[in-house]
Every structure is written in C-alpha cells, then in structure tokens.
Design an enzyme around this catalytic site. Structure first.
Site: not given
Ligand SMILES: O=P(O)(O)OC[C@H]1O[C@H](O[C@H]2O[C@H](CO)[C@@H](O)[C@H](O)[C@H]2O)[C@H](O)[C@@H](O)[C@@H]1O
Ligand SMILES: O=c1ccn([C@@H]2O[C@H](COP(=O)(O)OP(=O)(O)O)[C@@H](O)[C@H]2O)c(=O)[nH]1
Ligand SMILES: [Mg+2]
Length: 730
Positions: A164, A371
């Site tokens: 991701h 990202d």
């Molecule tokens: O589990 P955390 O450490 O709390 O972090 C939250 C998630 O963040 C990352 O998200 C990624 O996946 C998205 C969907 O494919 C994508 O849109 C975004 O650009 C990525 O940063 C991470 O990859 C997840 O594993 C985490 O759970």
């Molecule tokens: O208060 C909030 C703000 C954001 N999001 C969600 O967090 C995700 C962020 O995903 P993104 O791929 O933009 O970035 P990541 O955090 O995975 O790197 C989106 O689905 C948002 O709807 C959420 O669940 N609660």
C-alpha cells in the site's frame, strides 16, 4: 468453496480499553477503510492485530469471540513485539525508507529479529485459519516476509501480496541491510500488486539488480515458479461516501458547522499525523497565501484534521510539536475577533462528521511529500456528488496518476501551492464541476470492489498460468515413460544443447567447461551402440572440439553452420559467406564501446554481442536499440538476428539448429528422440522434431514448442544419469 483470507498488520476494527469495558471502533488509515467494505463477504476472514496489548487470557478470549462474530481473527502482540516490529522495523525502518525519508531510517538488528519473529507469528495464525484451497491475500510493508513463509509451509497455496505504500527506487532500497531477505519474502506470493506502474517498475528493477531475475511484461520467472507483478490503483467504496455525504445527519452537521463559520471560504486538510503527508509545509503555504493575497484574510479558513498516529515514534512526536507550534503562531498572527485562520483538530472523527467536512469544503488540500495512494482525495470527490469543489493534489501521491483533473502541485514548491490555493478559490463554478465530474466518473468506476475483483481475477489467472506449466513439467510418471521407451528402442537420437542444458551459465563463456560428471555421463551414453549423441550448440566448433572432441559424439556447431559426425571432418551445412561481417562488426563495436562489460564473439559465420556482464538495466535498453539498428542494417539481406540468453547473434538466414537437426533425423531414422535445450534457438530444434519425440525445455519460460519442461541443468543431469544407468556399454 474457497474463501479469501485477508492478512494485514492491523484489523479494520480497533479495540480500546474504556473505564471498565472494551470499545470496538473502526481503524483509521486507508487500508482498513478501503478493504473494510469487502472482507465480510462469503465467509472471508481478516487476520490482524486489534490495536492494543492484552495480557489477560480472559480478556483475549472476550476480544476473540467478539471479533470472530464479525469475521475477524486477532493476532495478539506484546509490548516488545510492538516496539521492535510495529514501531521499530515497520515504522522506523521500512516506512521512512520506502517514502524516501532515509535520513529517518533506523537500522537495528534487534528490531529486524522481532520483525522476522512477528511475521512468523502471523504465518502460524494464517496456517491455522486457512485451508489448502483458500486464497491468502497479504497486505503491506509490515508483512513483507509472510508470503515466503507461507509458501514454504504450503507450496501450492494461492498467495497474493499488495503493497500500500510506495516501492522506492533501488537506490533507497539497497541501503537496507536486509534488502535481499525482504525481496525474497515478497516473492513467495504468486501475484504482487502495487498502486502505480512506477512502484512496480522500481520493484522489478530491484529484483533484477539484487536477485538477478529478469522480467518480461511484469512476469518474473523464478527458479521454480512464475510470479506476476502488476499495478492495481486502489479505489474507495464510492457509494458509501456519496451516501454518507448526502445523508441527513451529515447535512445537519454541515449546517451547524457553517453557522459557526459565516462567510468562510473553507479549505480542508485531513490526514494521519505523518511526516510523509507534508502537513507542516501545507501550513506554511497557507500562511504564504494570506501574505501574498491579503484579500483572503478574514475569509479563507483552513480546517485541519490530524488523526493521531504512531505516537510512540520519535519523528511523529516531533512533528506533532512542530504542527502545534506552527498553528499557534499563524493563528496568533492573523486571527481577528471574528475569524480564525486555522481550525485544528487532533483526533479522529466518525464517518458522518468526516463527510460533512468533505461536503462543506470548497477546496481539499491533499499535499503529501510521498503517499502510496491517498484515499482522502478520492473520498472528497465521492462526497461532492452534484456539487462544486476543487481538489489540490500532490503529484507525489499515487492518486495523482489517476486524477489528472485535480490541480496537481509539487508539494515542496511553496509558491506553487499558495498560487494553487488562490486559483482554487477563484475558479469558476463551471470549471469546478467539469473537473469534478470527470474525477467522479473515474473514482466511481474504479472503486474498491473493482480493485478487489481485478486483483483476485489476476491471481486466478496467475495460478492457471502456473498450472499450465506444471502439467508440462516432466514429472515422475512422464520420466518413467521416457525411460521405458528408451529401454525398448535401439536407434536412439539424443540432441543435447550445451549452455544452459549440459552446463550452467558462467559470466565468462570460456569458463563454462563441462564438469567431470557430465563428461563421464556423455561418455557412457555415447558408448552405447544404440545411441547417437549429438551436441547441438551455438558455440564455435573449436571450443566444442576442445571440451568434448575426445568423445564419440556428433556436433552441430554455430547454430547449424558447422556439422561433424563422430570421428569425421567438419563440414559446412551449405556453402556460406562471411563477407558481411566487416559491415556489421563496426555496429557491434559501437555497442561495446557504449556498454561496459559487453563484448563481441567472432565465429566463422556469425557474430555475437554478449551482454551477460553488463549492467542489466542499461543492457535492456541497448538490446532494444541494437535490435532495431540491426534490423535496419540486415533488411534486404539474407542475414537473421537471433536473440538468445544474454546474447544477440547475427548469422545467415535459413540455417538454424532446427534445419540441422532435421538432417540428423532424416539420415539416422531414429525410433527414439530426446531433444533438450534452454534457449530460444532450441525452439527451432523442438519445432523440427516429429510429434512423438521427447522435447524438453530447460527453464521456466512456458512459451515453448517443447512437450516438457525441466527446471535446470541439475535436473537434466539427473535425467541423463537415469538413462546412462540402463545403457549398454560397447
Ligand atoms: O496502522 P497504522 O500504523 O496506524 O497506519 C495506518 C495505515 O497507513 C498506511 O496506509 C496506506 O494505505 C492506503 C491505502 O492503500 C494508501 O492510500 C496510503 O497512501 C498508504 O499510506 C499503511 O500502509 C497501512 O498499513 C496502515 O494501516
Ligand atoms: O478522522 C478520520 C480521518 C480520516 N480517516 C480515514 O483515514 C483514511 C486515510 O487513508 P489515506 O489513504 O488517505 O492515508 P493513510 O493514512 O492510509 O496513509 C481515509 O480513508 C480516511 O477516511 C478516518 O477514518 N477518520
Ligand atoms: Mg543453451
């Protein structure tokens, strides 16, 4: 029926301790929200960490029971595991490296060991839950080793892997001491998916440079398996956001917010707290907007929602302080009694409030430094059905590859960012709607269901491809048939290619001499009066003569140009010319001078450009160039250009291993034929053989005319050994 087992570090549900109970809420982050829409279907299971440390067995049971009712299975991690695996290796090593923040990366052997151990823990959980027929879909950078661990335990399982986050350029990856293990870990999967073609390209380049596996059209041929690599840009559950935004609750929230912010021109920013998201840079650009265009003071209002994340990691704590300070300073400097430039929230909001924010914002400011995809921008688009609004999007978010109607900006260019905000605030409504409509159509079509379907269909396709290949493998039963026919026949023809068949490749072709065992084997086989052993090679006759000339074998050298029956003189297949060489050689010399490590091999009637020792990526470009150059030079001539294993060969047209081999079949009239070869030039031999011949392709390339495959030279040796054992000595 086969189920889908989803595995990710974090479950889509987060368990938290309240005063005297446990609370179950949806997890933040793109992965959880994106896949949350599908995992409940058809008895699928999601395996992952519930987000808190639970030591008490009764509490574990309670959590397990409740999650199980919602198709989830928890993997519990203790404090040390969270430190070493989650905060440590995942978020202090892999996350910064893969997002081009190498300066933040920590290399800690202890963290690595915990990472390996926790991947193993996930592996055990999956093996316990998954049946042999189930499809296992592993997600993200926390579990890079899991596919390989699963493959070892269940060699025939169907395993998909999706990353991701970005896959970085080889230059970043190579700095990691554990780079090889990480790549090999991923290659345990059958299909590996990335958000963009760019990430996929970086991955293939790293695999080629670190592990030496070349790829073609996203297909990697490992020693004993084919792995497909592809781009699958992830989508969102479009209707979920569109409906939530249109719901009465969301509209009510919107009215309340707007009432508190009369005349505000709202710019929205939503992300997890992360240095990759460019939050501080965004604040500075907003300040620049207020300085450069004072008319927006009193109007432009930044609503900034920052969701707490990874707050035990130092970098995240520092960033939190920086943001607090920046917001405080800008607000203190610009605020008036009736207007606050930045409304900053450090928490997470439920869906209805989130979509109310999307709904009311005129501009969404999504400006990450890096990202993987970014789903917030897609959610903003979905929440804007029948409305207007402008998306400002960083060109370094994966989503930028799809959303070309956004205002695409370089997140490090403050000026451009401030200008884009101004442009967004003055953009005519008609233009806003047109851009939005285009992006809505795209985000609606390429939604998360589409994404899952595409990935799963491709995974099935990969498996079918592998199975087609598996049926062609020379398995024990076919090998027994071959041996049995060998034993009962008396006029046998054995056509054996040399390089890649009887001997493995060597960086220096002159060093690929036959092993003592192989020489002994060939001696035994050729001593059998019922056998005619023919070495059929692209090599020059001198080398073949030097290595194998003492044996009573026949030779077909230079891809069919020179022929020699055992004990006789060399003859040409037909009268040949080589006066063309002086015309072509300068071109090859040019490519040698442009490609360090490549060299020319001169044969009597052909010229070869070797690039085995050149930089693999540069060579791939040069090969295309040289082929097009040569096809121009050789058009209207009777020359042909052959592509072999790390070689390009130019020789007279119409003569190849096949035409030569056919001559042996015609004159010798064998009642048993075995033809083995590894290269494209051996396809000519296979094609020239009668249907009942045992034709065997060495290696994994499944586009072959041969009836069977064998994985490598070791297996060829084994097969020949088994024939030698039943051979009658003279
Ligand atoms: O589990 P955390 O450490 O709390 O972090 C939250 C998630 O963040 C990352 O998200 C990624 O996946 C998205 C969907 O494919 C994508 O849109 C975004 O650009 C990525 O940063 C991470 O990859 C997840 O594993 C985490 O759970
Ligand atoms: O208060 C909030 C703000 C954001 N999001 C969600 O967090 C995700 C962020 O995903 P993104 O791929 O933009 O970035 P990541 O955090 O995975 O790197 C989106 O689905 C948002 O709807 C959420 O669940 N609660
Ligand atoms: Mg060969």
């Amino acid at each position: 029926m086969s189920r889908i087992i989803i595995v990710s570090n974090r479950l889509p549900t987060k368990v938290q301790r309240t005063d005297n109970d446990l609370a179950f809420t949806p997890s933040e982050g793109g992965l959880a929200t994106g896949l949350g829409s599908i995992y409940r279907a058809e008895g699928n299971v999601w395996i992952g960490w519930p987000g808190l440390v639970v030591d008490d067995e009764t509490e574990r049971q309670q959590i397990t029971t409740q999650l199980r009712a919602d198709s989830m299975q928890p993997v519990f991690l203790n404090d040390d595991e969270i430190r070493g695996f989650y905060e440590g290796f995942s978020n202090e090593t892999l996350w910064p490296t893969f997002h081009y923040f190498s300066q933040y990366a920590v290399y800690n052997e202890q963290h690595w060991e915990t990472y390996v151990a926790v991947n193993r823990k996930y592996c055990e959980a999956v093996l316990e839950a998954a049946g042999d027929d189930d499809t296992i879909w592993v997600h993200d950078y926390q579990l890079l080793l899991l596919p390989q661990m699963l493959r070892k335990a269940r060699p025939h399982s169907t395993i998909g892997f999706f990353l991701h986050i970005p896959f970085p350029s080889y230059e970043l990856l190579r700095a990691l001491p554990w780079r090889t293990q990480l790549l090999e870990g991923m290659l345990g999967a059958d299909l590996i998916g990335f958000h963009t073609f760019g990430y996929m390209r970086h991955f293939l380049s790293s695999v080629s440079q670190l592990l030496g596996y070349p790829s073609q059209n996203g297909r990697l041929e490992l020693k004993n398996r084919t792995v497909l690599i592809d781009a699958f840009p992830m989508g969102i559950d479009y209707e979920r956001y569109a409906n939530a935004a249109a719901s009465e609750v969301a509209q009510e929230h919107e009215q309340n917010y707007l009432a508190a912010l009369p005349n505000a021109r709202i710019i929205l920013s939503i992300d997890r707290l992360d240095y990759t998201k460019g939050i501080a840079q965004r604040l500075r650009a907003f300040e620049l907007l207020l300085q450069r265009y004072p008319e927006w003071q009193g109007q432009a209002t930044l609503i900034m929602l920052v969701v707490p994340s990874r707050d035990q990691v130092a970098q995240y704590q520092e960033l939190k302080e920086e943001i607090d300070e920046l917001v405080g300073r800008i607000n203190a400097e610009y605020r008036t009694i009736t207007w606050n430039p930045i409304h900053y929230f450090y928490r997470s909001l439920p869906l209805e409030e989130l979509t109310a924010l999307y709904r009311m914002a005129e501009v969404a400011l999504v400006t990450p430094i890096r990202d993987g995809m970014n789903l917030v921008c897609k959610e903003f688009i979905a929440s804007k059905a029948d409305r207007s609004g402008v998306l400002i999007l960083s060109e370094r978010a994966g989503a930028a590859r799809e959303l070309s109607d956004a205002l695409l900006i370089n997140p490090s260019d403050m000026n451009q960012l401030a200008e884009a905000m101004h442009e967004a605030l003055i953009m005519p409504e008609e233009e806003q709607k047109m851009r939005l409509a285009n992006m809505q159509a795209l985000v609606q079509h390429y939604n998360v269901y589409h994404w899952t379907r595409l990935f799963m269909d491709r995974l099935v396709y990969t498996k079918i491809k592998q199975m087609t290949l598996a049926t062609e493998m020379l398995d024990a039963e076919e090998a027994a048939t071959l041996r049995q026919q060998y034993t009962t026949t008396s006029q046998r023809l054995l056509l054996l290619d040399y390089d890649g068949t009887l001997a493995p490749f060597h960086p220096n072709p002159q060093k690929a001499a036959p092993s003592a065992q192989m020489l002994e084997l060939l001696a035994t086989l050729s001593a059998d009066p019922h056998n005619r052993v023919v070495i059929i090679s692209g090599r020059d006759r001198q080398t073949l003569q030097r290595w194998l000339g003492h044996l009573p074998v026949d030779f077909i050298a230079e891809h069919g140009v020179w022929l020699r029956a055992a004990g006789q003189e060399w003859t040409l297949f037909q009268p040949m010319r080589n006066d063309w060489m002086k015309e072509i050689r300068p071109t090859l010399e040019l490519y040698v001078s442009r490609t360090a490590g490549s060299f020319i091999e001169d044969k009597d009637f052909s010229l070869v450009w070797h690039y085995r020792r050149a930089d693999a990526e540069l060579a791939a470009v040069r090969v295309r160039e040289l082929i097009s150059h040569l096809s121009f030079l050789t058009s209207n001539s009777d020359l042909q250009v052959l592509e072999g294993n790390k070689v390009i060969e130019i020789k007279a047209a119409g003569i190849n291993k096949g035409t030569a081999a056919a001559r042996w079949v015609a004159t010798y009239e064998p009642d048993f034929i075995l033809a083995i070869g590894d290269d494209r030039t051996d396809e000519d031999t296979f094609g020239a053989m009668p249907e009942e011949a045992f034709t065997i392709k060495v290696g994994r390339n499944n586009r072959s005319l041969a009836r069977f495959h064998l994985p490598g030279t070791a297996e060829v040796q084994e097969l020949l050994q088994s024939l030698a054992e039943v051979s009658v000595p003279q």
